[in-house]
Design a protein around this motif. Sequence first.
Motif, short mmCIF file in Angstrom:
data_model
loop_
_atom_site.label_atom_id
_atom_site.label_comp_id
_atom_site.label_asym_id
_atom_site.label_seq_id
_atom_site.Cartn_x
_atom_site.Cartn_y
_atom_site.Cartn_z
N TYR A 68 0.83 -1.20 0.00
CA TYR A 68 0.00 0.00 0.00
C TYR A 68 0.86 1.24 0.00
O TYR A 68 1.85 1.31 0.74
N HIS A 107 -14.28 -7.37 1.33
CA HIS A 107 -14.31 -8.63 0.58
C HIS A 107 -14.23 -9.80 1.54
O HIS A 107 -13.92 -9.63 2.72
N ILE A 164 -6.43 -17.94 8.31
CA ILE A 164 -5.53 -17.05 7.57
C ILE A 164 -4.74 -16.28 8.61
O ILE A 164 -5.29 -15.90 9.65
N SER A 210 -2.36 -12.90 9.02
CA SER A 210 -2.11 -11.64 8.32
C SER A 210 -1.14 -10.79 9.13
O SER A 210 -1.39 -10.48 10.30
N TRP A 214 -7.40 -15.34 11.67
CA TRP A 214 -8.79 -15.69 11.76
C TRP A 214 -9.14 -16.95 11.02
O TRP A 214 -8.56 -17.29 10.01
N ILE A 244 -9.47 -2.52 3.97
CA ILE A 244 -8.51 -1.53 4.49
C ILE A 244 -8.92 -0.15 3.99
O ILE A 244 -9.12 0.06 2.79
N ARG A 255 3.10 0.53 3.33
CA ARG A 255 2.65 -0.53 4.24
C ARG A 255 2.66 -1.84 3.45
O ARG A 255 2.20 -1.88 2.31
N THR A 299 -0.34 -12.13 3.83
CA THR A 299 -1.38 -13.05 4.30
C THR A 299 -1.03 -14.47 3.91
O THR A 299 -0.82 -14.78 2.74
N ARG A 337 -1.92 -18.41 3.77
CA ARG A 337 -3.11 -19.24 3.60
C ARG A 337 -2.74 -20.67 3.32
O ARG A 337 -1.63 -20.99 2.94
C1 MD6 Z 1 -4.51 -6.07 4.52
N1 MD6 Z 1 -5.79 -8.03 4.37
O1 MD6 Z 1 -4.40 -6.15 5.73
C2 MD6 Z 1 -5.53 -6.83 3.76
N2 MD6 Z 1 -7.56 -11.11 4.10
O2 MD6 Z 1 -3.78 -5.35 3.87
C3 MD6 Z 1 -6.69 -8.93 3.91
O3 MD6 Z 1 -7.38 -8.75 2.94
C4 MD6 Z 1 -6.84 -10.15 4.65
O4 MD6 Z 1 -5.61 -9.34 6.49
C5 MD6 Z 1 -7.75 -12.25 4.74
C6 MD6 Z 1 -7.21 -12.47 5.96
C7 MD6 Z 1 -6.47 -11.51 6.55
C8 MD6 Z 1 -6.29 -10.30 5.91
#
Ligand code: MD6
Length: 211
Positions: A120, A129, A141, A143, A176, A187, A202, A206, A208
């Motif tokens: 980012y 999403h 997942i 993160s 999670w 975000i 940033r 993630t 998986r």
């Molecule tokens: C983010 N994260 O933190 C975007 N998806 O930049 C995600 O989309 C995400 O943090 C699934 C599980 C954990 C996440």
Amino acid sequence: MTLFEDPAQDLALAPGAMLLGRFAETADSALLAALGRIIAAAPIRHMMTPNGGQMSVGMTNCGAAGWVSDRTGYRYDGRDPETGRPWPAMPQSFADLATRAAAAAGFAGFVPDACLINRYTAATRLSLHQDRNERDLGAPIVSVSLGLPAVFLWGGLRRAQRPRRVRLVHGDVVVWGGPARMTFHGIDPLRAADHALTGPLRYNLTFRRAL
Ligand code: MD6
Ligand code: FE
């Protein structure tokens, strides 16, 4: 720790979902060094969405499978479509951190096979999403946030549910799974700032179980 820093705190977001405050902080330089090698081999790109738009988040992957988006949809692919080569291997430092964080949140035995890397810059956002392209939705997942802080949108199991806003800082890890696995999340647009280790960026890793 300086006087002005928030103390690291864990936060239960929902059954099956937990924020581990600054869990990854002590590994940050190893993670960022490994990240630099991955990006050198599989550069960050802005993928196309199925609607024909371009994602504002820059992405790449490491591991046996990588998340890709193009005009045909979303999927996991063993190869980087830009180069035709397999994605860079997942560094042991990445996999170890993900396994330790999952265990700390109650998911023992998590072994990731895919790591999506999101980058980012100022104003970059990720709209609400669900992560639903993984074959094994029984796995959590993990993160990991690195660099500039962000506001994480934590919604519900229905898109219409108004999300809660949670600040994520450098080193924070969110895990999670279980009943929270299909939670809508996103975000907010990133606020411009300068981070000691990542400058204007940033990163989010993630992990998986995709295959
Ligand atoms: C983010 N994260 O933190 C975007 N998806 O930049 C995600 O989309 C995400 O943090 C699934 C599980 C954990 C996440
Ligand atoms: Fe996601």
